[in-house]
Design a protein around this motif. Sequence first.
Motif, PDB file in Angstrom:
ATOM      1  N   TYR A 172       0.561  -1.397  -0.017  1.00 50.04           N
ATOM      2  CA  TYR A 172      -0.256  -0.225  -0.115  1.00 50.04           C
ATOM      3  C   TYR A 172       0.841   1.313   0.073  1.00 50.04           C
ATOM      4  CZ  TYR A 172      -3.485  -3.501   1.555  1.00 50.04           C
ATOM      5  OH  TYR A 172      -4.342  -4.251   2.235  1.00 50.04           O
ATOM      6  N   CYS A 173       0.552   1.928  -0.695  1.00 42.31           N
ATOM      7  CA  CYS A 173       1.229   3.183  -0.220  1.00 42.31           C
ATOM      8  C   CYS A 173       0.082   4.448   0.077  1.00 42.31           C
ATOM      9  CB  CYS A 173       1.609   4.398  -1.914  1.00 42.31           C
ATOM     10  SG  CYS A 173      -0.023   4.995  -2.717  1.00 42.31           S
ATOM     11  N   ALA A 174       1.093   5.474   1.082  1.00 44.85           N
ATOM     12  CA  ALA A 174       0.108   6.619   1.539  1.00 44.85           C
ATOM     13  C   ALA A 174       0.180   7.491   1.895  1.00 44.85           C
ATOM     14  CB  ALA A 174       0.115   5.665   3.421  1.00 44.85           C
ATOM     15  N   ALA A 175      -0.644   8.470   2.168  1.00 44.54           N
ATOM     16  CA  ALA A 175       0.248  10.255   1.757  1.00 44.54           C
ATOM     17  C   ALA A 175      -0.125  11.587   3.018  1.00 44.54           C
ATOM     18  CB  ALA A 175      -0.652  11.163   0.644  1.00 44.54           C
ATOM     19  N   THR A 176       0.406  11.824   3.750  1.00 40.77           N
ATOM     20  CA  THR A 176       0.234  12.480   4.908  1.00 40.77           C
ATOM     21  C   THR A 176       0.248  14.361   4.434  1.00 40.77           C
ATOM     22  OG1 THR A 176       0.542  13.180   6.655  1.00 40.77           O
ATOM     23  CG2 THR A 176       3.228  12.376   5.413  1.00 40.77           C
ATOM     24  N   VAL A 177      -0.114  15.533   4.493  1.00 46.03           N
ATOM     25  CA  VAL A 177       0.275  16.990   4.272  1.00 46.03           C
ATOM     26  C   VAL A 177       0.983  17.224   5.539  1.00 46.03           C
ATOM     27  CG1 VAL A 177      -1.396  16.817   2.732  1.00 46.03           C
ATOM     28  CG2 VAL A 177      -2.093  16.948   4.902  1.00 46.03           C
ATOM     29  N   ARG A 178       1.025  16.179   6.574  1.00 44.10           N
ATOM     30  CA  ARG A 178       1.880  16.449   7.668  1.00 44.10           C
ATOM     31  C   ARG A 178       3.310  16.425   7.585  1.00 44.10           C
ATOM     32  NH1 ARG A 178      -2.690  13.641  11.712  1.00 44.10           N
ATOM     33  NH2 ARG A 178      -2.433  12.858  10.626  1.00 44.10           N
ATOM     34  N   THR A 179       3.861  16.718   7.556  1.00 44.37           N
ATOM     35  CA  THR A 179       5.672  16.883   7.290  1.00 44.37           C
ATOM     36  C   THR A 179       6.129  15.724   8.678  1.00 44.37           C
ATOM     37  OG1 THR A 179       5.787  17.557   5.623  1.00 44.37           O
ATOM     38  CG2 THR A 179       8.010  16.897   6.894  1.00 44.37           C
ATOM     39  N   VAL A 180       6.481  14.971   8.961  1.00 47.63           N
ATOM     40  CA  VAL A 180       7.331  14.569   9.738  1.00 47.63           C
ATOM     41  C   VAL A 180       8.501  13.688   9.479  1.00 47.63           C
ATOM     42  CG1 VAL A 180       7.619  12.941  12.593  1.00 47.63           C
ATOM     43  CG2 VAL A 180       5.577  13.166  12.060  1.00 47.63           C
ATOM     44  N   LEU A 181      10.254  14.477   9.579  1.00 47.81           N
ATOM     45  CA  LEU A 181      11.178  14.071   9.038  1.00 47.81           C
ATOM     46  C   LEU A 181      11.597  13.319  10.018  1.00 47.81           C
ATOM     47  CD1 LEU A 181      12.645  16.784   7.251  1.00 47.81           C
ATOM     48  CD2 LEU A 181      11.237  14.877   6.139  1.00 47.81           C
ATOM     49  N   PRO A 182      12.601  12.078  10.040  1.00 44.12           N
ATOM     50  CA  PRO A 182      12.714  11.136   8.707  1.00 44.12           C
ATOM     51  C   PRO A 182      11.346  10.735   8.264  1.00 44.12           C
ATOM     52  CG  PRO A 182      13.826   9.714   9.794  1.00 44.12           C
ATOM     53  CD  PRO A 182      13.335  11.072  11.542  1.00 44.12           C
ATOM     54  N   PRO A 183      10.885  11.096   6.908  1.00 43.77           N
ATOM     55  CA  PRO A 183       9.571  10.322   6.759  1.00 43.77           C
ATOM     56  C   PRO A 183       9.245   9.324   7.321  1.00 43.77           C
ATOM     57  CG  PRO A 183      11.183  10.740   4.694  1.00 43.77           C
ATOM     58  CD  PRO A 183      11.866  10.613   5.443  1.00 43.77           C
ATOM     59  N   PRO A 184       8.117   9.079   7.514  1.00 43.33           N
ATOM     60  CA  PRO A 184       7.388   8.069   8.552  1.00 43.33           C
ATOM     61  C   PRO A 184       7.109   6.377   8.460  1.00 43.33           C
ATOM     62  CG  PRO A 184       6.118   9.642   8.482  1.00 43.33           C
ATOM     63  CD  PRO A 184       6.725  10.249   7.493  1.00 43.33           C
ATOM     64  N   LEU A 185       7.989   5.455   8.835  1.00 46.78           N
ATOM     65  CA  LEU A 185       7.283   4.353   8.468  1.00 46.78           C
ATOM     66  C   LEU A 185       5.650   3.665   9.167  1.00 46.78           C
ATOM     67  CD1 LEU A 185      11.325   3.057   8.101  1.00 46.78           C
ATOM     68  CD2 LEU A 185       8.805   4.147   5.967  1.00 46.78           C
ATOM     69  N   PHE A 186       5.143   4.931  10.169  1.00 46.87           N
ATOM     70  CA  PHE A 186       3.763   4.834  10.909  1.00 46.87           C
ATOM     71  C   PHE A 186       2.658   4.981  10.165  1.00 46.87           C
ATOM     72  CE2 PHE A 186       6.465   2.778  14.285  1.00 46.87           C
ATOM     73  CZ  PHE A 186       7.942   3.878  14.640  1.00 46.87           C
ATOM     74  N   GLY A 187       1.917   3.661  10.114  1.00 48.69           N
ATOM     75  CA  GLY A 187       0.595   4.108   9.466  1.00 48.69           C
ATOM     76  C   GLY A 187       0.161   5.004  10.294  1.00 48.69           C
ATOM     77  N   TYR A 188      -0.348   5.318  11.289  1.00 52.09           N
ATOM     78  CA  TYR A 188      -1.276   6.732  11.446  1.00 52.09           C
ATOM     79  C   TYR A 188      -0.511   7.760  11.217  1.00 52.09           C
ATOM     80  CZ  TYR A 188       2.690   7.220  15.160  1.00 52.09           C
ATOM     81  OH  TYR A 188       3.956   7.775  16.506  1.00 52.09           O
TER      82      TYR A 188
END
Length: 128
Positions: A97-113
């Motif tokens: 699955y791919c997922a997208a967010t508009v809330r940046t967290v660095l490094p790019p998150p690997l948690f689904g929530y």
Amino acid sequence: QVQLVESGGGSVQAGGSLSLSCAASGYTYDRNRNCVGWFRQAPGKEREGVAGICAGYGRTNYADAAKGRFTISQDKSKNTVYLQINRLKPEDTAMYYCAATVRTVLPPPLFGYRYEYWGQGTQVTVSS
């Protein structure tokens, strides 16, 4: 309305390669604060993050299991994020699955929530 559509899955033999695509509408990958992640879920197992990219910051992130064989990238002109998987193993068999967010967290998150938008998934099956 944000829509994510995965493609590129299939049945391959161990050692082969696949390139998964995640095409977005209503969402632009290279804007600041936008990040995309790839996840997978095998039957009977929990979903796990594989790789993430925050294109506006030029950052990528990989799960330990993905390092060395998985590459996440984007094509701005196509508004598409890719996941290249090389040297496939039977244990890579899963729905991706791919997922997208508009809330940046660095490094790019690997948690689904951390992600608000999800695609329907593309199946990868690797035979030995």
